[in-house]
Write a protein that holds these residues in place. Structure first.
Motif, mmCIF file in Angstrom:
data_model
loop_
_atom_site.group_PDB
_atom_site.id
_atom_site.type_symbol
_atom_site.label_atom_id
_atom_site.label_comp_id
_atom_site.label_asym_id
_atom_site.label_seq_id
_atom_site.Cartn_x
_atom_site.Cartn_y
_atom_site.Cartn_z
ATOM 1 N N THR A 16 0.824 -1.215 0.000
ATOM 2 C CA THR A 16 0.000 0.000 0.000
ATOM 3 C C THR A 16 0.855 1.261 0.000
ATOM 4 N N GLU A 17 2.124 1.134 0.403
ATOM 5 C CA GLU A 17 3.023 2.275 0.432
ATOM 6 C C GLU A 17 3.741 2.494 -0.898
ATOM 7 N N VAL A 18 3.549 1.564 -1.834
ATOM 8 C CA VAL A 18 4.164 1.688 -3.158
ATOM 9 C C VAL A 18 3.181 2.400 -4.084
ATOM 10 N N ASN A 19 3.644 3.424 -4.742
ATOM 11 C CA ASN A 19 2.768 4.207 -5.623
ATOM 12 C C ASN A 19 2.614 3.498 -6.966
ATOM 13 N N ARG A 20 1.960 2.349 -6.909
ATOM 14 C CA ARG A 20 1.817 1.524 -8.115
ATOM 15 C C ARG A 20 0.620 0.592 -7.936
ATOM 16 N N THR A 21 -0.112 0.366 -8.993
ATOM 17 C CA THR A 21 -1.172 -0.640 -8.988
ATOM 18 C C THR A 21 -0.669 -1.859 -9.736
ATOM 19 N N PHE A 22 -0.640 -2.998 -9.048
ATOM 20 C CA PHE A 22 -0.129 -4.231 -9.640
ATOM 21 C C PHE A 22 -1.312 -5.061 -10.140
ATOM 22 N N THR A 23 -1.253 -5.437 -11.402
ATOM 23 C CA THR A 23 -2.374 -6.157 -12.028
ATOM 24 C C THR A 23 -2.042 -7.603 -12.380
ATOM 25 N N LYS A 24 -0.753 -7.960 -12.280
ATOM 26 C CA LYS A 24 -0.350 -9.328 -12.653
ATOM 27 C C LYS A 24 0.565 -9.919 -11.585
ATOM 28 N N PRO A 25 0.044 -10.076 -10.359
ATOM 29 C CA PRO A 25 0.893 -10.559 -9.267
ATOM 30 C C PRO A 25 1.052 -12.074 -9.277
ATOM 31 N N ALA A 26 2.131 -12.514 -8.646
ATOM 32 C CA ALA A 26 2.370 -13.936 -8.421
ATOM 33 C C ALA A 26 2.955 -14.101 -7.027
ATOM 34 N N VAL A 27 2.623 -15.216 -6.382
ATOM 35 C CA VAL A 27 3.130 -15.514 -5.046
ATOM 36 C C VAL A 27 3.758 -16.900 -5.063
ATOM 37 N N VAL A 28 5.009 -16.970 -4.577
ATOM 38 C CA VAL A 28 5.701 -18.247 -4.396
ATOM 39 C C VAL A 28 5.598 -18.612 -2.921
ATOM 40 N N THR A 29 5.055 -19.779 -2.619
ATOM 41 C CA THR A 29 4.800 -20.119 -1.220
ATOM 42 C C THR A 29 4.688 -21.624 -1.024
ATOM 43 N N GLY A 30 4.938 -22.038 0.206
ATOM 44 C CA GLY A 30 4.674 -23.413 0.591
ATOM 45 C C GLY A 30 3.331 -23.575 1.269
ATOM 46 N N PHE A 31 2.629 -22.439 1.485
ATOM 47 C CA PHE A 31 1.338 -22.475 2.170
ATOM 48 C C PHE A 31 0.323 -21.650 1.389
ATOM 49 N N PRO A 32 -0.161 -22.180 0.268
ATOM 50 C CA PRO A 32 -1.112 -21.429 -0.565
ATOM 51 C C PRO A 32 -2.408 -21.115 0.154
ATOM 52 N N GLN A 33 -2.778 -21.902 1.167
ATOM 53 C CA GLN A 33 -4.023 -21.647 1.886
ATOM 54 C C GLN A 33 -3.970 -20.331 2.650
ATOM 55 N N VAL A 34 -2.771 -19.867 2.986
ATOM 56 C CA VAL A 34 -2.613 -18.590 3.673
ATOM 57 C C VAL A 34 -2.450 -17.452 2.673
ATOM 58 N N TRP A 35 -1.457 -17.585 1.812
ATOM 59 C CA TRP A 35 -1.113 -16.483 0.904
ATOM 60 C C TRP A 35 -2.161 -16.291 -0.186
ATOM 61 N N GLY A 36 -2.783 -17.380 -0.638
ATOM 62 C CA GLY A 36 -3.824 -17.262 -1.642
ATOM 63 C C GLY A 36 -5.054 -16.537 -1.130
ATOM 64 N N LYS A 37 -5.328 -16.659 0.168
ATOM 65 C CA LYS A 37 -6.469 -15.964 0.762
ATOM 66 C C LYS A 37 -6.213 -14.469 0.835
ATOM 67 N N ILE A 38 -4.986 -14.074 1.148
ATOM 68 C CA ILE A 38 -4.657 -12.656 1.289
ATOM 69 C C ILE A 38 -4.399 -11.998 -0.065
ATOM 70 N N PHE A 39 -3.935 -12.792 -1.039
ATOM 71 C CA PHE A 39 -3.706 -12.281 -2.401
ATOM 72 C C PHE A 39 -4.519 -13.125 -3.383
ATOM 73 N N PRO A 40 -5.848 -12.954 -3.379
ATOM 74 C CA PRO A 40 -6.726 -13.832 -4.165
ATOM 75 C C PRO A 40 -6.561 -13.689 -5.671
ATOM 76 N N ASP A 41 -6.025 -12.583 -6.150
ATOM 77 C CA ASP A 41 -5.874 -12.374 -7.588
ATOM 78 C C ASP A 41 -4.515 -12.821 -8.113
ATOM 79 N N ALA A 42 -3.678 -13.356 -7.244
ATOM 80 C CA ALA A 42 -2.318 -13.713 -7.641
ATOM 81 C C ALA A 42 -2.245 -15.131 -8.189
ATOM 82 N N VAL A 43 -1.317 -15.338 -9.104
ATOM 83 C CA VAL A 43 -0.936 -16.690 -9.510
ATOM 84 C C VAL A 43 -0.128 -17.293 -8.370
ATOM 85 N N ILE A 44 -0.492 -18.467 -7.906
ATOM 86 C CA ILE A 44 0.202 -19.117 -6.800
ATOM 87 C C ILE A 44 1.125 -20.197 -7.350
ATOM 88 N N ALA A 45 2.406 -20.128 -6.965
ATOM 89 C CA ALA A 45 3.395 -21.101 -7.410
ATOM 90 C C ALA A 45 4.064 -21.734 -6.198
#
Length: 277
Positions: free
Chosen positions: A45-74
């Protein structure tokens, strides 16, 4: 044990054991994953940018996917399932400390970014579980005369920040957030690490479980050295945040030495003192 080529460095992490550990994690045990994901969201929220194509690398998609629902999860596999140049934001979510090749992970994340895309990584840093590490070493040396790999080695913030520069990110920043958590005993802490999915998954770990006598000694020594209020103990978790941008010509660049258009003395309103040759 997995066989490796003579020219291949030994693996740090037993991925099969890591996957088993993560499957044992519980929703309550993943509070640090949730905390890290919320912190990343706040920082965005402190970055002056709107991100439209996010991706998240994680071992716990149940957590990160909930907080970043529009992201590609890897998944944080050795080879990331991310398309080259497809994302304007790549988040590496509290998993990089288990990577067999952290530089390779950063390089792949950078390749997945568009020019001027943002990378934010969070991982456990060198002060994580410092108390438990010290007590385990002390007790094990006393009881067995040697040491075995029981806690994952974790990088210091200066070294982790240098990794971003080595992999070619621009405008890099590394900072940490040290959290203290209280537990009833060292045994409770070790049990909680299981619920976090963060138990020992080192390739060279000892396979036999800890004996009751060893655990009792750990409980006593931990309580002596690192007490908290009301007879509990404290444990440190060092969250290191790594931020960098995929290089782009639009980004600010440092000036060449000697290219300044004004003197510092003028800006400070003082006289310049000439030094002898």
């Amino acid at each position: 044990m997995t066989q490796t080529d003579a020219n291949t460095p030994p693996r740090l992490t037993d991925r099969e054991q890591l996957m088993r550990n993560r499957k044992r994690a519980t929703a309550d045990g993943l509070f640090l994953q949730s905390l890290a994901a919320d912190e990343v969201k706040d920082r965005l929220t402190e970055v002056n940018r709107t991100f439209t194509k996010p991706a998240v690398v994680t071992g716990f998609p149940q957590v990160w996917g909930k907080i970043f629902p529009d992201a590609v999860i890897a998944s944080d596999e050795d080879t990331l399932d991310l398309e080259v140049g497809a994302h304007d934001l790549v988040i590496h979510g509290l998993a990089l400390h288990w990577a067999n090749d952290p530089i390779g992970q950063l390089i792949q994340a950078k390749r997945a970014l568009t020019p001027d895309g943002l990378f934010i990584g969070v991982m456990f840093g060198g002060q994580t579980l410092a108390e438990l590490r010290a007590v385990l070493s002390e007790v094990e040396v006393e009881t067995t005369g040697g040491l075995s790999p029981r806690v994952l080695p974790m990088g210091e913030i200066r070294d982790l920040g240098a990794l971003l520069q080595r992999t070619g990110f621009a405008l890099t920043v590394a900072d940490s957030d040290l959290r203290s958590v209280t537990y009833q005993s060292a045994t409770t802490l070790i049990r909680d690490l299981r619920l976090m999915g963060e138990r020992n998954a080192l390739e060279q770990r000892l396979k036999q479980p800890l004996s009751r006598a060893f655990l009792a000694a750990i409980d006593d020594r931990y309580a002596q050295h690192f007490p908290a209020e009301d007879g509990s103990i404290m444990a440190s978790f060092d969250l290191v945040f790594l931020t960098g941008w995929a290089p782009d010509d639009s980004q600010p660049k440092p000036l060449r030495p000697g290219s300044a258009a004004a003197r510092l003395a003028d800006a400070l309103g003082t006289d310049e003192t000439q030094l002898p040759d």
